[in-house]
Design a protein around this motif. Structure first.
Motif, PDB file in Angstrom:
ATOM      1  N   VAL A  65      -4.746   3.281 -15.995  1.00 22.66           N
ATOM      2  CA  VAL A  65      -3.972   4.460 -15.196  1.00 22.66           C
ATOM      3  C   VAL A  65      -4.057   3.867 -13.810  1.00 22.66           C
ATOM      4  CG1 VAL A  65      -4.601   6.193 -16.642  1.00 22.66           C
ATOM      5  CG2 VAL A  65      -6.257   5.679 -14.680  1.00 22.66           C
ATOM      6  N   SER A  66      -2.963   4.488 -13.116  1.00 27.66           N
ATOM      7  CA  SER A  66      -2.963   4.184 -11.495  1.00 27.66           C
ATOM      8  C   SER A  66      -3.405   5.584 -10.944  1.00 27.66           C
ATOM      9  CB  SER A  66      -1.738   4.182 -11.004  1.00 27.66           C
ATOM     10  OG  SER A  66      -1.401   4.219  -9.616  1.00 27.66           O
ATOM     11  N   TRP A  67      -4.569   5.684 -10.402  1.00 29.84           N
ATOM     12  CA  TRP A  67      -5.196   6.832  -9.802  1.00 29.84           C
ATOM     13  C   TRP A  67      -5.633   6.728  -8.562  1.00 29.84           C
ATOM     14  CZ3 TRP A  67      -9.671  10.058 -12.511  1.00 29.84           C
ATOM     15  CH2 TRP A  67      -9.647  11.419 -11.820  1.00 29.84           C
ATOM     16  N   GLU A  68      -4.897   6.979  -7.553  1.00 34.39           N
ATOM     17  CA  GLU A  68      -5.100   6.646  -6.172  1.00 34.39           C
ATOM     18  C   GLU A  68      -5.660   8.352  -5.238  1.00 34.39           C
ATOM     19  OE1 GLU A  68      -4.862   4.123  -4.430  1.00 34.39           O
ATOM     20  OE2 GLU A  68      -3.914   2.714  -6.084  1.00 34.39           O
ATOM     21  N   LEU A  69      -6.902   8.112  -5.223  1.00 30.36           N
ATOM     22  CA  LEU A  69      -7.732   9.561  -4.883  1.00 30.36           C
ATOM     23  C   LEU A  69      -7.051   9.973  -3.397  1.00 30.36           C
ATOM     24  CD1 LEU A  69     -11.222   9.898  -6.543  1.00 30.36           C
ATOM     25  CD2 LEU A  69      -8.973  10.774  -7.084  1.00 30.36           C
ATOM     26  N   THR A  70      -6.793   9.039  -2.528  1.00 24.56           N
ATOM     27  CA  THR A  70      -6.192   9.505  -1.306  1.00 24.56           C
ATOM     28  C   THR A  70      -4.932  10.218  -1.131  1.00 24.56           C
ATOM     29  OG1 THR A  70      -5.282   7.397  -1.255  1.00 24.56           O
ATOM     30  CG2 THR A  70      -7.255   7.760  -0.048  1.00 24.56           C
ATOM     31  N   PHE A 113      -2.291  12.587  -5.998  1.00 26.55           N
ATOM     32  CA  PHE A 113      -1.540  12.655  -7.100  1.00 26.55           C
ATOM     33  C   PHE A 113      -2.407  12.442  -8.620  1.00 26.55           C
ATOM     34  CE2 PHE A 113       1.938  10.594  -4.230  1.00 26.55           C
ATOM     35  CZ  PHE A 113       2.470  11.679  -4.161  1.00 26.55           C
ATOM     36  N   PRO A 114      -1.885  13.067  -9.660  1.00 28.28           N
ATOM     37  CA  PRO A 114      -2.653  12.821 -10.839  1.00 28.28           C
ATOM     38  C   PRO A 114      -2.571  11.394 -11.258  1.00 28.28           C
ATOM     39  CG  PRO A 114      -0.788  14.149 -11.254  1.00 28.28           C
ATOM     40  CD  PRO A 114      -0.761  14.023  -9.658  1.00 28.28           C
ATOM     41  N   ALA A 115      -3.436  11.002 -12.069  1.00 28.17           N
ATOM     42  CA  ALA A 115      -3.540   9.628 -12.723  1.00 28.17           C
ATOM     43  C   ALA A 115      -2.393   9.432 -13.517  1.00 28.17           C
ATOM     44  CB  ALA A 115      -4.560   9.476 -13.521  1.00 28.17           C
ATOM     45  N   GLN A 116      -1.748   8.191 -13.532  1.00 28.36           N
ATOM     46  CA  GLN A 116      -0.607   8.008 -14.254  1.00 28.36           C
ATOM     47  C   GLN A 116      -0.789   6.723 -14.944  1.00 28.36           C
ATOM     48  OE1 GLN A 116       2.439   7.463 -10.831  1.00 28.36           O
ATOM     49  NE2 GLN A 116       3.340   8.850 -11.903  1.00 28.36           N
ATOM     50  N   PHE A 117      -0.311   6.611 -16.465  1.00 27.49           N
ATOM     51  CA  PHE A 117      -0.480   5.532 -17.200  1.00 27.49           C
ATOM     52  C   PHE A 117       0.368   4.337 -16.846  1.00 27.49           C
ATOM     53  CE2 PHE A 117       0.611   2.982 -21.025  1.00 27.49           C
ATOM     54  CZ  PHE A 117      -0.582   2.640 -21.704  1.00 27.49           C
ATOM     55  N   VAL A 118      -0.334   3.206 -16.456  1.00 33.95           N
ATOM     56  CA  VAL A 118       0.567   2.106 -16.274  1.00 33.95           C
ATOM     57  C   VAL A 118       0.293   0.862 -16.972  1.00 33.95           C
ATOM     58  CG1 VAL A 118       0.737   2.661 -13.615  1.00 33.95           C
ATOM     59  CG2 VAL A 118      -1.270   1.441 -14.565  1.00 33.95           C
ATOM     60  N   GLY A 119      -0.322   0.959 -18.180  1.00 33.84           N
ATOM     61  CA  GLY A 119      -0.370  -0.190 -19.111  1.00 33.84           C
ATOM     62  C   GLY A 119      -1.586  -1.105 -18.521  1.00 33.84           C
ATOM     63  N   LEU A 120      -1.085  -2.317 -18.466  1.00 29.61           N
ATOM     64  CA  LEU A 120      -2.084  -3.709 -18.031  1.00 29.61           C
ATOM     65  C   LEU A 120      -1.709  -3.831 -16.596  1.00 29.61           C
ATOM     66  CD1 LEU A 120      -2.003  -5.566 -21.345  1.00 29.61           C
ATOM     67  CD2 LEU A 120      -3.719  -4.132 -20.403  1.00 29.61           C
ATOM     68  N   GLN A 121      -0.809  -2.908 -16.070  1.00 31.20           N
ATOM     69  CA  GLN A 121      -0.684  -3.378 -14.602  1.00 31.20           C
ATOM     70  C   GLN A 121      -1.782  -3.725 -13.748  1.00 31.20           C
ATOM     71  OE1 GLN A 121       2.328  -0.801 -12.147  1.00 31.20           O
ATOM     72  NE2 GLN A 121       3.672  -1.133 -13.842  1.00 31.20           N
ATOM     73  N   ILE A 148       1.121  -1.285  -0.095  1.00 34.03           N
ATOM     74  CA  ILE A 148      -0.090  -0.055   0.004  1.00 34.03           C
ATOM     75  C   ILE A 148       0.918   1.371   0.077  1.00 34.03           C
ATOM     76  CG2 ILE A 148      -1.734   1.283   1.520  1.00 34.03           C
ATOM     77  CD1 ILE A 148      -2.821  -1.448   2.439  1.00 34.03           C
ATOM     78  N   THR A 149       1.901   0.932   0.814  1.00 34.24           N
ATOM     79  CA  THR A 149       2.723   2.343   0.861  1.00 34.24           C
ATOM     80  C   THR A 149       3.274   2.759  -0.416  1.00 34.24           C
ATOM     81  OG1 THR A 149       3.253   1.957   3.260  1.00 34.24           O
ATOM     82  CG2 THR A 149       4.637   3.316   2.161  1.00 34.24           C
ATOM     83  N   GLN A 150       3.910   1.599  -1.169  1.00 34.34           N
ATOM     84  CA  GLN A 150       4.458   1.947  -2.349  1.00 34.34           C
ATOM     85  C   GLN A 150       3.470   2.438  -3.482  1.00 34.34           C
ATOM     86  OE1 GLN A 150       6.594  -1.792  -3.642  1.00 34.34           O
ATOM     87  NE2 GLN A 150       8.357  -1.097  -2.146  1.00 34.34           N
ATOM     88  N   ARG A 151       2.354   1.735  -3.514  1.00 37.23           N
ATOM     89  CA  ARG A 151       1.244   2.145  -4.207  1.00 37.23           C
ATOM     90  C   ARG A 151       0.830   3.891  -3.955  1.00 37.23           C
ATOM     91  NH1 ARG A 151      -1.687  -2.383  -3.733  1.00 37.23           N
ATOM     92  NH2 ARG A 151      -3.057  -1.765  -2.265  1.00 37.23           N
ATOM     93  N   LEU A 152       0.826   4.172  -2.954  1.00 37.15           N
ATOM     94  CA  LEU A 152       0.356   5.649  -2.537  1.00 37.15           C
ATOM     95  C   LEU A 152       1.725   6.517  -2.752  1.00 37.15           C
ATOM     96  CD1 LEU A 152      -1.834   5.061   0.553  1.00 37.15           C
ATOM     97  CD2 LEU A 152      -2.636   5.296  -1.863  1.00 37.15           C
TER      98      LEU A 152
END
Lengths: 503, 313
Positions: B54-59, B62-70, A476-480
């Motif tokens: 995309v990776s988009w963690e609203l907490t 940070f803005p959304a980042q393209f991560v492909g099929l991750q 989680i830390t890495q993802r955030l």
């Protein structure tokens, strides 16, 4: 045929109407709202210069904890403020508020939220810093007297990055509540001494908790305090349902002095001490009702006040409910004490989790910030004693001044009984230990709760469970964003240090 | 068919030559419907598709980042995702299967009743009219170990030998307890559907079976059920898609516990989306579910086609 059918339908309608009226008018039902508690005037406060009929939208979890806005609606009207209340189910508060904040709708002026999310809300700029508003003059209108708020709530749940963003309205902390009639029973005391060669008293440590819990666990037909049991009786019960079961684990673990993470956010949750703490939690289920894994707040409260268990660790409003004869079968029989601790170096350390709690803040997007702040401050300070001392709400004490007025807690038989409750509360509050309150709290706590729950369900051993938590926390830390999370955690650590929770 | 083939190019050609024809009333009148379709179906679908990469963690803010099929890789390697899929699969197969069997049985019985059938059917439909979250709350009471009527009944029947069972808190049983709540609520729906099918069977067919000397059970197995199969298939498909989204009952009864034995895929997706605000991952999981449900629905419809064509009968 047609006429018969119509007559039948009319008759059915009349019967339905009759039933509905009978239900509505039956004793105990009322269409009117609950009365407000009596104004105690324990605090000197003044109205602000009259606002120009502004509407302040307040959002919070539905039910009795929003009642203060109804109790004092005349005050708001006199200040030129109309309060509009938006109720959200308990579990949906964070998601609803977060969604509105992200969408930038500006839908709310005053937001009520669980302080675990202060890091998320404050660091993302959703909340208005309150320091300037708090220092406006005259003080009798604007100053919320934060010095009166007990340190864990003020330092951990109101502030972020050194600024005040929120005001506490509900001082949730866990406390031990036990059946004092059982602990005082001569027969039980003698039986305990005979069995364990020591005096029967409320548990001081978590090992005592297991021992006393086992002692009081009896089957239907056996005797308890001289009476034959009509149903099974249990020594203790826990909050073991998914959601907050992690808090009952942290109660057992935090007394070791270990924190969730170290300086660099390496999880410490799988230390040997933590594994022992979880093992104790797992073992305690042997002395609990069989469906304890389904126990949340309501079930745990009912198990105690319906006379089914000897002791629980619960939120501090439960003794108030236990004193209400309309709900409780153990009126006058409850005692309160510190959450059990751990014996370290000959000294017992206690920690009491502060799960949930409620704070109010002013939304940064509010168009009526002054009015919104005054509404929040009026509930959080001016009328707070009234709000926490009534059984019409579920709000708990959080100010030193709340503990100095036993006469306000009229649900107890007398002031002396209320005094005992408040003394217990004072000690529990001093042991207060916070939730994780940095951004991502929901994810960290869910991972912890899931694996604690798996250990309780026997799906994982305590060691496996906590190793899995550590692994998930790292992910989680890495993802955030490792760097930002470490920075935020170090900031939180300063608050812990200021409170003496860590050196 | 020939008319259609000729008309289509004509319309296209006419619009190409005189584009202002698009502003004619018939076209304009269709426009709101098309706009709504685009706005509430196509756009969100495409938007969610975009979110899956995309990776988009609203907490974090940070803005959304393209991560492909991750996000897809994460889902396919996430044990909690697979556990939730397994739980959902159990509920779908066992729960919907039971609903189909019990619903069909109930419909066959109701079909035999002449008087009060409508009243009985209306009463039976009450569970389907209750919001699932209320049904969940009711069953929380029913399953209560100390005060629940279910345990009381068992205690009375077994003379006290069986009592205080923790239906929702016992890991091997909790998922089945959740399933029974769903079965209780939705079996009447299957029954109504099948009853409607039964009533549409021409009486001549049944009379012919009787004349041919078929027994009651032979008539049911060889005549009635084969005719009802398309109806049962569609009913099962509707319930299957609904059960795949089972959320409210789980939320109310167990919150996914004990441990994660009752965590369904809908509940897990909700957690990721609305508790953790992990938007990219949530979108990827939602898409994987869409793929699964589309494949299953496709198989069902294909089977139904075969049944209607007389192949499977």
């Amino acid at each position: 045929m047609k006429r018969r059918s119509r007559t039948y339908r009319v008759a059915l309608g009349v019967v339905a109407l009759g039933v509905a009226l009978a239900v509505i008018l039956a004793p105990g039902w009322s269409l009117a709202g609950p009365a407000a508690p009596k104004l105690l005037n324990a605090v000197k406060w003044d109205y602000p210069p009259k606002f120009n009929n502004v509407t302040v939208t307040v959002v919070g979890d539905a039910g009795h904890n929003l009642k203060p806005y109804e109790f004092w609606k005349d005050h708001f009207a006199k200040a030129g403020i109309t309060v509009k209340i938006v109720e959200i189910p308990f579990e949906g508060v964070y998601e609803k508020e977060k969604t509105e904040f992200v969408a930038g709708t500006g839908a709310f002026d005053v937001v009520t939220f669980y302080p675990a999310f202060i890091g998320d809300f404050a660091s993302n700029g959703y909340l208005e810093p309150l320091d300037t508003l708090m220092n406006k003059q005259p003080a009798s209108v604007w100053n919320p007297n934060q010095a009166d708020v007990l340190p864990p709530f003020r330092e951990l749940y109101n502030k972020w990055g050194g600024k005040t963003y929120a005001l506490t309205i509900d001082g949730d902390v866990l406390i031990m509540i036990y059946r004092k009639d059982l602990f005082e029973d001569a027969g039980e005391k003698a039986a305990f001494r005979a069995k364990y060669n020591k005096d029967l008293r409320p548990p001081e440590t978590w090992d005592d908790w297991l021992q006393v819990g086992a002692f009081f666990t009896r089957k239907k037909g056996q005797k308890l305090a001289g009476k034959v049991l009509e149903r099974d009786f249990y020594g203790s019960a826990e909050f073991a349902k998914r959601g907050f079961s992690f808090a009952w684990f942290v109660d057992r673990w935090a007394a070791t002095g270990e924190l969730y993470f170290d300086q660099n956010m390496v999880p410490r949750v799988n230390s040997p001490a933590a594994v022992n703490a979880l093992q104790n939690f797992v073992d305690s289920l042997k002395n609990a009702p069989p469906d304890v894994r389904g126990y949340g707040y309501d079930e745990l409260r009912d198990a105690l006040i319906k006379g089914n268990v000897a002791m629980v660790v619960q939120w501090t409003d439960v003794p108030k409910k236990g004193a209400d004869p309309s709900e409780s079968q153990v009126v006058g029989k409850l005692g309160v004490g510190r959450v059990p601790g751990l014996s370290i170096g000959g000294r017992v350390n206690h920690r009491a989790m502060m799960p949930v709690g409620r704070v109010v803040a002013v939304a940064a997007s509010s168009k009526n910030k002054d009015a919104a702040y005054w509404v929040a401050k009026h509930v959080a300070y001016d009328t707070s004693l009234e709000n926490v001392s009534t059984f019409l709400t579920g709000l708990d004490s959080y100010r030193a001044s709340h503990l100095a007025h036993p006469e306000a807690y009229t649900m107890f038989k007398n002031a002396a009984e209320a005094r005992v409750y408040l003394d217990g509360l004072k000690v529990a509050l001093a042991d207060g230990y916070p939730e994780i309150f940095i951004p991502g709290a929901a994810q960290y706590e869910d991972a912890l709760d899931l694996h604690v729950n798996k250990a309780l369900a026997g799906q994982e051993t305590p060691k496996q469970a906590l190793d899995a938590v550590a692994q998930e926390w790292n992910a989680i830390t890495q993802r955030l964003g490792q760097q930002k999370q470490v920075e935020l955690w170090r900031q939180a650590l300063k608050s812990y240090q200021a409170l003496g929770l860590v050196k | 068919m020939a008319t259609k083939a000729r008309r289509q190019p004509l319309v296209v050609e006419a619009v190409r030559k005189k584009p202002w024809r698009l502003l004619r009333p018939p076209v304009l009148m269709a426009f709101p419907a098309v706009a709504v379709l685009l706005g509430i179906t196509i756009f969100p679908l495409l938007y969610v598709l975009r979110l899956t990469v995309v990776s988009w963690e609203l907490t974090t803010g940070f803005p959304a980042q393209f991560v492909g099929l991750q996000n897809f890789v994460r889902a396919l390697t996430d044990p909690r995702f697979w556990n939730a899929m397994k739980n959902t699969g159990t509920l779908v197969v066992a729960g919907v299967g039971l609903q189909a069997v019990l619903g069909t049985g109930l419909a066959l019985e109701l079909n035999r009743i002449r008087r009060s059938r409508t009243l009985l059917m209306s009463l039976l439909l009450i569970p389907t009219m209750i919001a699932p979250v209320i049904a969940g709350f009711q069953f929380r009471m029913i399953y209560h170990d100390q005060f629940g009527p279910l345990n009381y009944l068992f205690e009375v029947i077994t003379g006290g030998r069986f009592r205080g069972y923790a239906w929702l808190a016992s890991p091997p049983v909790a998922l089945w307890a959740v399933m029974w709540t769903d079965v209780w609520q939705w079996t009447p729906f299957m029954a109504v559907l099948v009853l409607a099918g039964l009533q549409a069977i021409p009486s001549e067919l049944l009379e012919a079976a009787e004349v041919d000397g078929a027994t009651g059970s032979q008539t049911v197995w060889r005549v009635v059920l084969p005719i009802l199969l398309p109806v049962i298939t569609i009913g099962t498909l509707i319930r299957l898609m609904d059960t795949f989204k089972l959320f409210d009952i789980v939320y109310q009864l167990t919150g996914g516990g004990p441990g994660n034995v009752t965590e369904t895929i809908a509940y897990y997706t909700y957690l990721q989306g609305f508790k953790f605000f992990s938007l990219g991952y949530t979108a990827a999981m939602a898409f994987l579910q869409l793929i699964v449900i589309t494949i299953v629905a496709q198989r069902f419809l294909h089977y139904q086609e075969r049944v209607r064509g007389g192949v499977a009968v």
